[in-house]
Design a protein around this motif. Structure first.
Motif, PDB file in Angstrom:
ATOM      1  N   ALA A  15       0.834  -1.211   0.000  1.00 34.46           N
ATOM      2  CA  ALA A  15       0.000   0.000   0.000  1.00 34.46           C
ATOM      3  C   ALA A  15       0.864   1.256   0.000  1.00 34.46           C
ATOM      4  O   ALA A  15       0.613   2.192  -0.768  1.00 34.46           O
ATOM      5  CB  ALA A  15      -0.943  -0.014   1.198  1.00 34.46           C
ATOM      6  N   ALA A  16       1.883   1.283   0.831  1.00 36.61           N
ATOM      7  CA  ALA A  16       2.767   2.451   0.886  1.00 36.61           C
ATOM      8  C   ALA A  16       3.582   2.581  -0.390  1.00 36.61           C
ATOM      9  O   ALA A  16       3.803   3.688  -0.891  1.00 36.61           O
ATOM     10  CB  ALA A  16       3.686   2.365   2.100  1.00 36.61           C
ATOM     11  N   TYR A  17       4.009   1.463  -0.957  1.00 40.60           N
ATOM     12  CA  TYR A  17       4.769   1.505  -2.203  1.00 40.60           C
ATOM     13  C   TYR A  17       3.909   2.025  -3.343  1.00 40.60           C
ATOM     14  O   TYR A  17       4.390   2.726  -4.227  1.00 40.60           O
ATOM     15  CB  TYR A  17       5.325   0.120  -2.548  1.00 40.60           C
ATOM     16  CG  TYR A  17       6.311   0.160  -3.689  1.00 40.60           C
ATOM     17  CD1 TYR A  17       7.633   0.510  -3.473  1.00 40.60           C
ATOM     18  CD2 TYR A  17       5.915  -0.114  -4.997  1.00 40.60           C
ATOM     19  CE1 TYR A  17       8.541   0.572  -4.518  1.00 40.60           C
ATOM     20  CE2 TYR A  17       6.808  -0.059  -6.049  1.00 40.60           C
ATOM     21  CZ  TYR A  17       8.120   0.284  -5.796  1.00 40.60           C
ATOM     22  OH  TYR A  17       9.020   0.361  -6.832  1.00 40.60           O
ATOM     23  N   LYS A  18       2.633   1.720  -3.314  1.00 39.54           N
ATOM     24  CA  LYS A  18       1.717   2.206  -4.345  1.00 39.54           C
ATOM     25  C   LYS A  18       1.675   3.740  -4.349  1.00 39.54           C
ATOM     26  O   LYS A  18       1.627   4.356  -5.405  1.00 39.54           O
ATOM     27  CB  LYS A  18       0.320   1.626  -4.129  1.00 39.54           C
ATOM     28  CG  LYS A  18      -0.656   1.970  -5.215  1.00 39.54           C
ATOM     29  CD  LYS A  18      -1.985   1.280  -4.997  1.00 39.54           C
ATOM     30  CE  LYS A  18      -2.943   1.645  -6.118  1.00 39.54           C
ATOM     31  NZ  LYS A  18      -4.238   1.006  -5.963  1.00 39.54           N
ATOM     32  N   GLU A  19       1.732   4.352  -3.163  1.00 36.71           N
ATOM     33  CA  GLU A  19       1.763   5.825  -3.083  1.00 36.71           C
ATOM     34  C   GLU A  19       3.026   6.362  -3.753  1.00 36.71           C
ATOM     35  O   GLU A  19       2.974   7.342  -4.498  1.00 36.71           O
ATOM     36  CB  GLU A  19       1.703   6.274  -1.626  1.00 36.71           C
ATOM     37  CG  GLU A  19       0.368   6.046  -0.971  1.00 36.71           C
ATOM     38  CD  GLU A  19       0.358   6.560   0.457  1.00 36.71           C
ATOM     39  OE1 GLU A  19       0.830   7.689   0.692  1.00 36.71           O
ATOM     40  OE2 GLU A  19      -0.107   5.813   1.337  1.00 36.71           O
ATOM     41  N   TYR A  20       4.159   5.730  -3.496  1.00 40.95           N
ATOM     42  CA  TYR A  20       5.405   6.119  -4.152  1.00 40.95           C
ATOM     43  C   TYR A  20       5.260   5.974  -5.670  1.00 40.95           C
ATOM     44  O   TYR A  20       5.617   6.879  -6.429  1.00 40.95           O
ATOM     45  CB  TYR A  20       6.564   5.252  -3.648  1.00 40.95           C
ATOM     46  CG  TYR A  20       7.742   5.232  -4.583  1.00 40.95           C
ATOM     47  CD1 TYR A  20       8.614   6.309  -4.648  1.00 40.95           C
ATOM     48  CD2 TYR A  20       7.974   4.138  -5.420  1.00 40.95           C
ATOM     49  CE1 TYR A  20       9.694   6.304  -5.525  1.00 40.95           C
ATOM     50  CE2 TYR A  20       9.036   4.125  -6.294  1.00 40.95           C
ATOM     51  CZ  TYR A  20       9.896   5.209  -6.340  1.00 40.95           C
ATOM     52  OH  TYR A  20      10.959   5.207  -7.218  1.00 40.95           O
ATOM     53  N   ALA A  21       4.720   4.844  -6.115  1.00 41.31           N
ATOM     54  CA  ALA A  21       4.597   4.563  -7.543  1.00 41.31           C
ATOM     55  C   ALA A  21       3.662   5.540  -8.237  1.00 41.31           C
ATOM     56  O   ALA A  21       3.772   5.742  -9.452  1.00 41.31           O
ATOM     57  CB  ALA A  21       4.123   3.126  -7.744  1.00 41.31           C
ATOM     58  N   GLN A  22       2.759   6.160  -7.502  1.00 41.43           N
ATOM     59  CA  GLN A  22       1.870   7.161  -8.091  1.00 41.43           C
ATOM     60  C   GLN A  22       2.552   8.525  -8.200  1.00 41.43           C
ATOM     61  O   GLN A  22       2.229   9.304  -9.084  1.00 41.43           O
ATOM     62  CB  GLN A  22       0.586   7.271  -7.271  1.00 41.43           C
ATOM     63  CG  GLN A  22      -0.294   6.044  -7.391  1.00 41.43           C
ATOM     64  CD  GLN A  22      -1.480   6.070  -6.447  1.00 41.43           C
ATOM     65  OE1 GLN A  22      -1.545   6.851  -5.502  1.00 41.43           O
ATOM     66  NE2 GLN A  22      -2.432   5.184  -6.680  1.00 41.43           N
ATOM     67  N   ARG A  23       3.496   8.827  -7.309  1.00 37.90           N
ATOM     68  CA  ARG A  23       4.134  10.150  -7.293  1.00 37.90           C
ATOM     69  C   ARG A  23       5.428  10.219  -8.086  1.00 37.90           C
ATOM     70  O   ARG A  23       5.757  11.259  -8.645  1.00 37.90           O
ATOM     71  CB  ARG A  23       4.401  10.572  -5.853  1.00 37.90           C
ATOM     72  CG  ARG A  23       3.088  10.817  -5.128  1.00 37.90           C
ATOM     73  CD  ARG A  23       3.216  11.500  -3.830  1.00 37.90           C
ATOM     74  NE  ARG A  23       3.900  12.769  -3.901  1.00 37.90           N
ATOM     75  CZ  ARG A  23       4.286  13.439  -2.831  1.00 37.90           C
ATOM     76  NH1 ARG A  23       4.043  12.961  -1.635  1.00 37.90           N
ATOM     77  NH2 ARG A  23       4.904  14.584  -2.950  1.00 37.90           N
ATOM     78  N   ALA A  24       6.182   9.133  -8.139  1.00 40.62           N
ATOM     79  CA  ALA A  24       7.500   9.157  -8.777  1.00 40.62           C
ATOM     80  C   ALA A  24       7.457   9.452 -10.275  1.00 40.62           C
ATOM     81  O   ALA A  24       8.316  10.186 -10.774  1.00 40.62           O
ATOM     82  CB  ALA A  24       8.235   7.843  -8.506  1.00 40.62           C
ATOM     83  N   PRO A  25       6.508   8.919 -11.041  1.00 41.01           N
ATOM     84  CA  PRO A  25       6.538   9.143 -12.492  1.00 41.01           C
ATOM     85  C   PRO A  25       6.542  10.616 -12.911  1.00 41.01           C
ATOM     86  O   PRO A  25       7.205  10.969 -13.883  1.00 41.01           O
ATOM     87  CB  PRO A  25       5.287   8.422 -12.992  1.00 41.01           C
ATOM     88  CG  PRO A  25       5.089   7.329 -12.013  1.00 41.01           C
ATOM     89  CD  PRO A  25       5.464   7.949 -10.684  1.00 41.01           C
ATOM     90  N   ALA A  26       5.841  11.472 -12.207  1.00 42.09           N
ATOM     91  CA  ALA A  26       5.824  12.893 -12.573  1.00 42.09           C
ATOM     92  C   ALA A  26       7.221  13.499 -12.476  1.00 42.09           C
ATOM     93  O   ALA A  26       7.644  14.259 -13.354  1.00 42.09           O
ATOM     94  CB  ALA A  26       4.842  13.661 -11.694  1.00 42.09           C
TER      95      ALA A  26
END
Length: 96
Positions: A15-26
């Motif tokens: 769940a926490a990694y998913k938050e990272y994966a949503q923010r890093a691409p930008a």
């Protein structure tokens, strides 16, 4: 000369990694990064078992790859990842 982020990641908290994966691409896109591989199937051929995720991102130069990693935008995303996964990141220079 191109350069590549190579990340070997073992996720502990999905769940926490998913938050990272949503923010890093930008942040990565802002520095011209192009994702070549992210997650997906891995086949170990020799040595230690492959990590849970392998990520390869192409940049136009080592300097651009470093600037992205050190940027405030990426560092904010990285803070989310640090508690969610064990990761090894490196920059590898491409061939001329």
């Amino acid at each position: 000369m191109t350069a590549y982020w190579l990340a070997l990641v073992d996720v502990d908290d999905e769940a926490a990694y998913k938050e990272y994966a949503q923010r890093a691409p930008a942040a990565i896109e802002a520095y011209g990064g192009r994702v070549l591989a992210r997650g997906g199937r891995r086949v170990g051929l020799e040595g230690a078992e492959p990590p849970g995720r392998v990520v390869i991102i192409e940049f136009d130069s080592v300097e651009q790859a470093e600037a992205c990693f050190n940027s405030p935008e990426y560092q904010a995303a990285r803070a989310l990842r640090s508690d969610a996964a064990d990761a090894r990141f490196m920059i590898v220079e491409g061939l001329q």
